[in-house]
Design an enzyme around this catalytic site. Structure first.
Site, PDB file in Angstrom:
ATOM      1  N   GLY A 150       4.468   4.157  12.901  1.00 58.81           N
ATOM      2  CA  GLY A 150       5.233   2.930  13.163  1.00 58.81           C
ATOM      3  C   GLY A 150       4.802   2.278  14.471  1.00 58.81           C
ATOM      4  O   GLY A 150       4.645   1.055  14.562  1.00 58.81           O
ATOM      5  N   LYS A 204       0.866  -1.180   0.000  1.00 61.35           N
ATOM      6  CA  LYS A 204       0.000   0.000   0.000  1.00 61.35           C
ATOM      7  C   LYS A 204       0.905   1.232   0.000  1.00 61.35           C
ATOM      8  O   LYS A 204       1.559   1.551   0.988  1.00 61.35           O
ATOM      9  CB  LYS A 204      -0.906   0.051   1.236  1.00 61.35           C
ATOM     10  CG  LYS A 204      -1.941   1.162   1.083  1.00 61.35           C
ATOM     11  CD  LYS A 204      -2.507   1.659   2.392  1.00 61.35           C
ATOM     12  CE  LYS A 204      -1.660   2.700   3.051  1.00 61.35           C
ATOM     13  NZ  LYS A 204      -1.540   3.962   2.307  1.00 61.35           N
ATOM     14  N   CYS A 260      13.893  11.655   5.378  1.00 61.85           N
ATOM     15  CA  CYS A 260      13.993  11.157   6.752  1.00 61.85           C
ATOM     16  C   CYS A 260      15.341  11.482   7.370  1.00 61.85           C
ATOM     17  O   CYS A 260      15.438  11.773   8.555  1.00 61.85           O
ATOM     18  CB  CYS A 260      13.738   9.660   6.789  1.00 61.85           C
ATOM     19  SG  CYS A 260      14.784   8.761   5.651  1.00 61.85           S
ATOM     20  N   GLY A 306       7.778   5.228   7.407  1.00 60.11           N
ATOM     21  CA  GLY A 306       6.915   6.379   7.645  1.00 60.11           C
ATOM     22  C   GLY A 306       7.237   7.003   8.984  1.00 60.11           C
ATOM     23  O   GLY A 306       8.351   6.842   9.505  1.00 60.11           O
ATOM     24  N   SER A 307       6.270   7.677   9.550  1.00 64.85           N
ATOM     25  CA  SER A 307       6.526   8.429  10.786  1.00 64.85           C
ATOM     26  C   SER A 307       6.607   7.497  12.003  1.00 64.85           C
ATOM     27  O   SER A 307       6.079   6.375  11.979  1.00 64.85           O
ATOM     28  CB  SER A 307       5.420   9.456  10.997  1.00 64.85           C
ATOM     29  OG  SER A 307       4.197   8.782  11.182  1.00 64.85           O
ATOM     30  N   THR A 308       7.210   8.010  13.052  1.00 61.96           N
ATOM     31  CA  THR A 308       7.352   7.222  14.279  1.00 61.96           C
ATOM     32  C   THR A 308       5.983   6.907  14.878  1.00 61.96           C
ATOM     33  O   THR A 308       5.745   5.776  15.344  1.00 61.96           O
ATOM     34  CB  THR A 308       8.252   7.989  15.272  1.00 61.96           C
ATOM     35  OG1 THR A 308       9.566   8.046  14.696  1.00 61.96           O
ATOM     36  CG2 THR A 308       8.327   7.296  16.624  1.00 61.96           C
ATOM     37  N   GLU A 324      10.990   1.618   9.533  1.00 61.33           N
ATOM     38  CA  GLU A 324      11.927   2.719   9.222  1.00 61.33           C
ATOM     39  C   GLU A 324      11.194   4.010   9.514  1.00 61.33           C
ATOM     40  O   GLU A 324      10.235   4.343   8.811  1.00 61.33           O
ATOM     41  CB  GLU A 324      12.317   2.686   7.736  1.00 61.33           C
ATOM     42  CG  GLU A 324      13.154   1.508   7.339  1.00 61.33           C
ATOM     43  CD  GLU A 324      14.535   1.550   7.944  1.00 61.33           C
ATOM     44  OE1 GLU A 324      14.994   2.618   8.394  1.00 61.33           O
ATOM     45  OE2 GLU A 324      15.166   0.480   7.980  1.00 61.33           O
ATOM     46  N   GLU A 350      10.584  16.421  14.629  1.00 60.52           N
ATOM     47  CA  GLU A 350      10.877  16.254  13.198  1.00 60.52           C
ATOM     48  C   GLU A 350       9.956  17.204  12.449  1.00 60.52           C
ATOM     49  O   GLU A 350       8.731  17.096  12.540  1.00 60.52           O
ATOM     50  CB  GLU A 350      10.612  14.810  12.755  1.00 60.52           C
ATOM     51  CG  GLU A 350      10.980  14.608  11.289  1.00 60.52           C
ATOM     52  CD  GLU A 350      10.636  13.221  10.745  1.00 60.52           C
ATOM     53  OE1 GLU A 350       9.509  12.753  10.971  1.00 60.52           O
ATOM     54  OE2 GLU A 350      11.504  12.633  10.080  1.00 60.52           O
TER      55      GLU A 350
HETATM   56  P1  NAD Z   1       3.012   8.392   7.649  1.00 63.88           P
HETATM   57  O1  NAD Z   1       3.464   7.637   8.823  1.00 63.88           O
HETATM   58  O2  NAD Z   1       1.969   9.428   7.815  1.00 63.88           O
HETATM   59  O3  NAD Z   1       2.449   7.408   6.516  1.00 63.88           O
HETATM   60  C1  NAD Z   1       3.245   6.380   5.969  1.00 63.88           C
HETATM   61  C2  NAD Z   1       2.348   5.308   5.400  1.00 63.88           C
HETATM   62  O4  NAD Z   1       1.641   4.672   6.466  1.00 63.88           O
HETATM   63  C3  NAD Z   1       1.280   5.806   4.430  1.00 63.88           C
HETATM   64  O5  NAD Z   1       1.142   4.886   3.378  1.00 63.88           O
HETATM   65  C4  NAD Z   1       0.023   5.819   5.302  1.00 63.88           C
HETATM   66  O6  NAD Z   1      -1.173   5.691   4.564  1.00 63.88           O
HETATM   67  C5  NAD Z   1       0.258   4.594   6.172  1.00 63.88           C
HETATM   68  N1  NAD Z   1      -0.475   4.559   7.453  1.00 63.88           N
HETATM   69  C6  NAD Z   1      -0.881   5.596   8.204  1.00 63.88           C
HETATM   70  N2  NAD Z   1      -1.513   5.146   9.323  1.00 63.88           N
HETATM   71  C7  NAD Z   1      -1.494   3.791   9.265  1.00 63.88           C
HETATM   72  C8  NAD Z   1      -1.976   2.750  10.125  1.00 63.88           C
HETATM   73  N3  NAD Z   1      -2.595   3.019  11.275  1.00 63.88           N
HETATM   74  N4  NAD Z   1      -1.778   1.458   9.757  1.00 63.88           N
HETATM   75  C9  NAD Z   1      -1.140   1.164   8.607  1.00 63.88           C
HETATM   76  N5  NAD Z   1      -0.674   2.108   7.747  1.00 63.88           N
HETATM   77  C10 NAD Z   1      -0.823   3.409   8.075  1.00 63.88           C
HETATM   78  O7  NAD Z   1       4.343   9.013   7.004  1.00 63.88           O
HETATM   79  P2  NAD Z   1       4.464  10.014   5.763  1.00 63.88           P
HETATM   80  O8  NAD Z   1       3.992  11.363   6.189  1.00 63.88           O
HETATM   81  O9  NAD Z   1       3.891   9.381   4.551  1.00 63.88           O
HETATM   82  O10 NAD Z   1       6.068  10.036   5.547  1.00 63.88           O
HETATM   83  C11 NAD Z   1       6.928  10.879   6.248  1.00 63.88           C
HETATM   84  C12 NAD Z   1       7.572  10.143   7.408  1.00 63.88           C
HETATM   85  O11 NAD Z   1       8.274   9.011   6.911  1.00 63.88           O
HETATM   86  C13 NAD Z   1       8.603  10.980   8.140  1.00 63.88           C
HETATM   87  O12 NAD Z   1       8.456  10.818   9.521  1.00 63.88           O
HETATM   88  C14 NAD Z   1       9.940  10.391   7.666  1.00 63.88           C
HETATM   89  O13 NAD Z   1      11.009  10.578   8.553  1.00 63.88           O
HETATM   90  C15 NAD Z   1       9.568   8.950   7.498  1.00 63.88           C
HETATM   91  N6  NAD Z   1      10.519   8.269   6.600  1.00 63.88           N
HETATM   92  C16 NAD Z   1      11.481   7.464   7.172  1.00 63.88           C
HETATM   93  C17 NAD Z   1      12.450   6.850   6.374  1.00 63.88           C
HETATM   94  C18 NAD Z   1      13.554   6.010   7.002  1.00 63.88           C
HETATM   95  O14 NAD Z   1      14.329   5.413   6.265  1.00 63.88           O
HETATM   96  N7  NAD Z   1      13.654   5.917   8.306  1.00 63.88           N
HETATM   97  C19 NAD Z   1      12.417   7.044   4.980  1.00 63.88           C
HETATM   98  C20 NAD Z   1      11.421   7.864   4.439  1.00 63.88           C
HETATM   99  C21 NAD Z   1      10.472   8.474   5.265  1.00 63.88           C
END
Ligand code: NAD
Length: 488
Positions: free
Chosen positions: A242, A184, A294, A237-239, A260, A391
């Site tokens: 996660g 997804k 990130c 994605g975000s902490t 991540e 962040e």
């Molecule tokens: P986000 O956490 O808002 O969303 C990421 C993904 O998770 C999206 O596809 C979203 O639809 C999905 N999602 C949201 N809630 C969910 C849930 N409850 N269950 C399952 N899936 C869910 O992050 P974002 O705003 O898309 O991306 C930015 C973040 O990603 C920043 O915090 C950035 O630091 C992080 N990031 C980390 C790395 C790394 O390597 N550590 C790399 C790229 C981005």
């Protein structure tokens, strides 16, 4: 001058399941916004529970059929190499689609993202047949073998900031290790993922092995994480998300997850650093993709003797950047992904100033169709200032000064995050001390940022993540270990 005409871009429709683009009667249809214009350029149907079920059951069948998992690994690699070749062949279209829907400038996608994705895929393809188990030290009339095998279906969830690269971090190692995948992508940047899945099928990879479902996190993402057919979840994605995913995996499993997550990475500059080169590096590390990376180097920690001269040079680099659409040739500072995210950046900057930070430059939100944020430098004395703690995911750099090495290491340490860090010095002893001292998954000395050295794993310490993407570790993370005992 434009690289391409955005209104000429074909948008792939729907989910990608069993080798086909599919539009079901999913209830929710939402606008997908182009970050460069702030306007809708397509609509997206979020997958219903039935659609998610269909994608997962197709992936499960693909895995159970055994064609892929039990294929000779060398053969599997050939299909992955073919996929890489097709991605290269279609790079102009993919770059157009990626840049239209995200904050990635077209020329950067061509020069960086596509070669990175292709190279990363080839790295994992090469690993397909370069792993094995071992024979354990058991008693003489017994053979103990430790073998590894794929999980089955991997549930992958990716963010919006580098849609294709993040996909390949997940799908490359999962497929190379013999798994099936349901992905997804972010609902904000959904389209390159389905097109990459189509190219995988064009390359001869079994049609139902890699499926993509579109939708939001709270329903579609969650449905994938909690499904019993998913053997493992891999997420970037975000902490906060996660943590929610880990909790779903615990309650509905337990099942393993690789996470991540976010970062707040320091760049430590000592008085003996090459000032001109380092100022360029520091400026680039916080303005690349408008700070929506990130590993953005978002905290400058600098020796007080050079702070004035160095900050002037960083600001000079900032002032040369040009805002614009991702398809404009002059653009060096792309848009923030959404108006909401731009307002969040503005609000943190205002709060930071209210908490005592000094605004040295920037701080302006420019709305010209898309939302842009001017590169910002904040001098901060208090470690508890919100711009240091949170962040921001925008081109906002904080600056803190030190006068001893110990103070530099202490400031570099972050209460929450430990994703990456940069150390700039000519002194090898100091660099190596910092390398050991700093709690971060990646440490870069006299450089900043990831490279094409895919052998180097990436991943965070503390709340920046659990597990690794890229590297041999990422491949191994897609296999589970089995112990086999034979008496004879
Ligand atoms: P986000 O956490 O808002 O969303 C990421 C993904 O998770 C999206 O596809 C979203 O639809 C999905 N999602 C949201 N809630 C969910 C849930 N409850 N269950 C399952 N899936 C869910 O992050 P974002 O705003 O898309 O991306 C930015 C973040 O990603 C920043 O915090 C950035 O630091 C992080 N990031 C980390 C790395 C790394 O390597 N550590 C790399 C790229 C981005």
């Amino acid at each position: 001058m434009d690289w391409y005409n955005p209104s000429d871009t074909d948008i792939p429709k729907g989910h990608f399941i069993d080798g086909q683009f599919m539009s079901f009667n999913d209830d929710t249809a939402v606008d997908v916004i182009c970050p460069s214009t702030g306007k809708a350029y397509a609509q997206l149907n979020y997958a219903s529970a039935d659609t998610v079920e269909q994608a997962l059951s197709q992936a499960h069948q693909a895995f159970r059929a055994g064609t892929w998992a039990s294929m000779a690994p060398r053969e599997r690699a050939k299909y992955l190499f073919k996929w890489a070749e097709l991605i290269e062949k279609e790079q102009a279209y993919l770059a157009q689609l990626e840049s239209l829907g995200s904050s990635r400038p077209y020329h950067e996608v061509l020069q960086w993202d596509i070669p990175y994705v292709v190279d990363c895929l080839r790295f994992f393809a090469e690993l397909s047949d370069k792993h094995g188990g071992y024979v354990g030290a058991t008693q003489q009339n017994r053979l103990g073998m430790v073998i590894s095998q794929p999980y089955g279906v991997i549930g992958a969830i990716t963010p919006w900031n580098f849609p294709m690269s993040m996909l390949m971090w997940k799908v490359g190692p999962a497929l190379a290790a013999g798994n099936a995948v349901v992905l997804k992508p972010s609902e904000m940047t959904p389209f390159t993922s389905v097109y990459l899945a189509k190219l995988a099928v064009d390359a001869g990879i079994p049609a139902n092995l890699f499926n993509v479902v579109q939708g939001d996190g709270k329903t579609v993402g969650q449905a994938i994480c909690e499904h019993s057919l998913v053997g493992k979840v891999t997420f970037t994605g975000s902490t906060a998300t996660g943590a929610a995913i880990m909790s779903t995996c615990a309650i509905k499993g337990p099942k393993p997850s690789t996470l991540e997550l976010g970062g707040k990475s320091p760049q430590i500059v000592f008085a003996d650093a090459d000032i001109e080169k380092t100022a360029r590096t520091v400026a680039k590390a916080i303005t690349g993709n408008a700070g929506q990376v990130c590993v953005s180097g978002s905290r400058l920690i600098i020796h007080q003797d050079i702070a004035e001269e160095f900050s002037q040079q960083v600001m000079a680099h900032f002032s040369q950047l040009k805002t614009g659409s991702t398809w404009e040739k002059q653009t060096t500072l792309p848009p923030v992904i959404s108006a909401g995210q731009a307002q969040r950046i503005e609000s943190i900057v205002s709060q930071s100033i209210a908490q005592g930070a000094e605004l040295l430059c920037g701080g302006d939100l420019i709305s010209q169709g898309g939302s842009f944020f001017t590169p910002t430098l904040l001098a901060v004395k208090d470690k508890a200032n919100c711009a240091v703690r949170e962040e921001i995911f925008g081109p906002v750099l904080t600056m803190q000064t030190f006068d001893s090495d110990e103070q530099a290491w202490e400031l570099a340490s972050h209460e929450t995050y430990g994703l990456a860090a940069g150390i700039h010095t000519q002194n090898i002893q100091r660099a190596l001390t910092g390398m050991r001292e700093i709690e971060a998954g990646s440490v870069w000395i006299n450089r900043y940022g990831r490279s094409f050295d895919h052998i180097m794993p990436t991943g965070g310490f503390k709340q920046s993540g659990i597990g690794k993407d890229v590297g041999v570790e990422a491949f191994q993370a897609n296999l589970k270990t089995k112990s086999v005992l034979i008496d004879f």
